[in-house]
Design a protein around this motif. Structure first.
Motif, mmCIF file in Angstrom:
data_model
loop_
_atom_site.group_PDB
_atom_site.id
_atom_site.type_symbol
_atom_site.label_atom_id
_atom_site.label_comp_id
_atom_site.label_asym_id
_atom_site.label_seq_id
_atom_site.Cartn_x
_atom_site.Cartn_y
_atom_site.Cartn_z
ATOM 1 N N PRO A 43 -54.299 75.270 -46.593
ATOM 2 C CA PRO A 43 -55.308 75.176 -45.038
ATOM 3 C C PRO A 43 -55.934 74.345 -44.126
ATOM 4 N N HIS A 44 -55.903 74.258 -42.851
ATOM 5 C CA HIS A 44 -56.200 73.513 -41.853
ATOM 6 C C HIS A 44 -57.748 74.046 -41.500
ATOM 7 N N PRO A 45 -59.074 73.380 -41.215
ATOM 8 C CA PRO A 45 -60.075 73.868 -41.651
ATOM 9 C C PRO A 45 -60.097 74.803 -40.113
ATOM 10 N N PHE A 69 -51.607 76.157 -41.219
ATOM 11 C CA PHE A 69 -51.523 75.575 -42.039
ATOM 12 C C PHE A 69 -50.930 74.346 -42.503
ATOM 13 N N TYR A 70 -51.595 73.331 -43.105
ATOM 14 C CA TYR A 70 -50.631 71.525 -42.504
ATOM 15 C C TYR A 70 -50.140 70.718 -43.355
ATOM 16 N N LYS A 71 -49.376 69.680 -43.485
ATOM 17 C CA LYS A 71 -48.801 68.812 -44.457
ATOM 18 C C LYS A 71 -49.132 67.834 -43.342
ATOM 19 N N ASP A 113 -55.221 60.672 -28.653
ATOM 20 C CA ASP A 113 -53.933 61.771 -27.732
ATOM 21 C C ASP A 113 -53.951 61.883 -28.946
ATOM 22 N N GLU A 114 -52.785 63.480 -28.837
ATOM 23 C CA GLU A 114 -51.559 63.838 -30.296
ATOM 24 C C GLU A 114 -50.567 64.767 -29.343
ATOM 25 N N VAL A 115 -49.631 64.310 -29.950
ATOM 26 C CA VAL A 115 -48.171 64.470 -29.573
ATOM 27 C C VAL A 115 -47.917 66.593 -30.291
ATOM 28 N N GLY A 154 -45.320 69.996 -35.344
ATOM 29 C CA GLY A 154 -45.166 69.099 -35.847
ATOM 30 C C GLY A 154 -46.751 68.681 -34.617
ATOM 31 N N CYS A 155 -47.630 67.392 -35.284
ATOM 32 C CA CYS A 155 -48.649 66.811 -34.413
ATOM 33 C C CYS A 155 -48.298 65.791 -34.633
ATOM 34 N N THR A 156 -48.519 64.971 -34.246
ATOM 35 C CA THR A 156 -48.446 63.086 -34.546
ATOM 36 C C THR A 156 -49.814 62.693 -33.201
ATOM 37 N N GLY A 178 -54.283 56.412 -36.370
ATOM 38 C CA GLY A 178 -53.707 57.728 -36.738
ATOM 39 C C GLY A 178 -54.892 58.808 -37.328
ATOM 40 N N PHE A 179 -54.655 59.441 -37.220
ATOM 41 C CA PHE A 179 -56.326 60.542 -37.836
ATOM 42 C C PHE A 179 -57.114 60.728 -38.794
ATOM 43 N N ASP A 180 -58.151 60.710 -38.671
ATOM 44 C CA ASP A 180 -58.747 61.087 -40.255
ATOM 45 C C ASP A 180 -59.876 61.989 -39.386
HETATM 46 N N1 GUN Z 1 -54.020 65.211 -40.633
HETATM 47 C C1 GUN Z 1 -55.299 66.629 -40.908
HETATM 48 N N2 GUN Z 1 -55.794 66.913 -39.505
HETATM 49 C C2 GUN Z 1 -54.791 67.135 -38.804
HETATM 50 C C3 GUN Z 1 -54.901 67.244 -37.276
HETATM 51 O O1 GUN Z 1 -55.029 68.177 -37.185
HETATM 52 N N3 GUN Z 1 -53.751 66.359 -35.931
HETATM 53 C C4 GUN Z 1 -53.275 64.878 -37.166
HETATM 54 N N4 GUN Z 1 -52.386 64.435 -35.958
HETATM 55 N N5 GUN Z 1 -53.571 64.820 -38.101
HETATM 56 C C5 GUN Z 1 -54.147 65.808 -39.053
#
Ligand code: GUN
Length: 171
Positions: free
Chosen positions: A19-21, A25-27, A73-75, A134-136, A140-142
């Protein structure tokens, strides 16, 4: 419907999604091994960051991704399922709706860039369905760069977007 449910279960397990906040859902699938020192990043970053990261993100039609923003930025990349409706509120307060999906002859796009610091939220367009994207992000994301919107605060800032903000916030 059974097929859809099974596909969601299969993807969740196969891609090891959590689960994502923001909802969904993500990985994380990629995090570069090299880092950019804090001194070489704009002041918004509170520490060093990895060059880039990428995630799988699965959203189901019984949920939504709530308004949030990140410093980079997020692709977004479309992979499978229903088109996704993405709402962006830019720094100058303009609201834009864009659709990421497979029907590119109808104006949907496979890739979309969400500009840094823009508020964004999304939902699956078809009922009883799901979207895998997908989200890039680069740098890098933090989670230190991630802010969830608070409904009243965002509405105070953008009163003309109250309806869409209310629809895409939980708190
Ligand atoms: N890692 C955890 N959450 C995210 C997000 O929302 N975007 C990206 N790119 N990485 C993540």
């Amino acid at each position: 419907m059974g097929d859809t449910k099974n596909r969601i279960l299969f993807l969740t397990e196969k891609l090891a999604l959590s689960p994502h906040p923001e909802g969904g859902f993500y990985k994380e699938t990629y995090r570069s091994k090299e880092t950019i020192d804090e001194n070489c990043l704009p002041p918004a970053y509170t520490g060093s960051r990895d060059f880039a990261t990428s995630i799988y993100f699965l959203l189901t039609s019984d949920s939504f991704s709530a308004f949030h923003k990140i410093s980079q930025d997020e692709v977004w990349h479309f992979y499978e399922g229903s088109p996704v409706e993405l709402h962006i509120i830019s720094l100058d307060g303009k609201h834009k709706k864009q659709i990421i999906g497979p029907n590119i002859s109808e104006g949907e796009v496979y890739q979309l860039v969400v500009p840094q610091n823009n508020w964004f939220a999304s939902k699956v367009m078809e009922p009883e369905s799901y979207s895998l994207v997908g989200c890039t992000a680069a740098p890098g994301f933090d989670f230190a760069d991630f802010t969830m919107a608070e409904r009243n605060e965002l509405t105070d800032q953008f009163p003309h977007h109250e309806k869409i903000i209310t629809a895409f916030t939980r708190v």
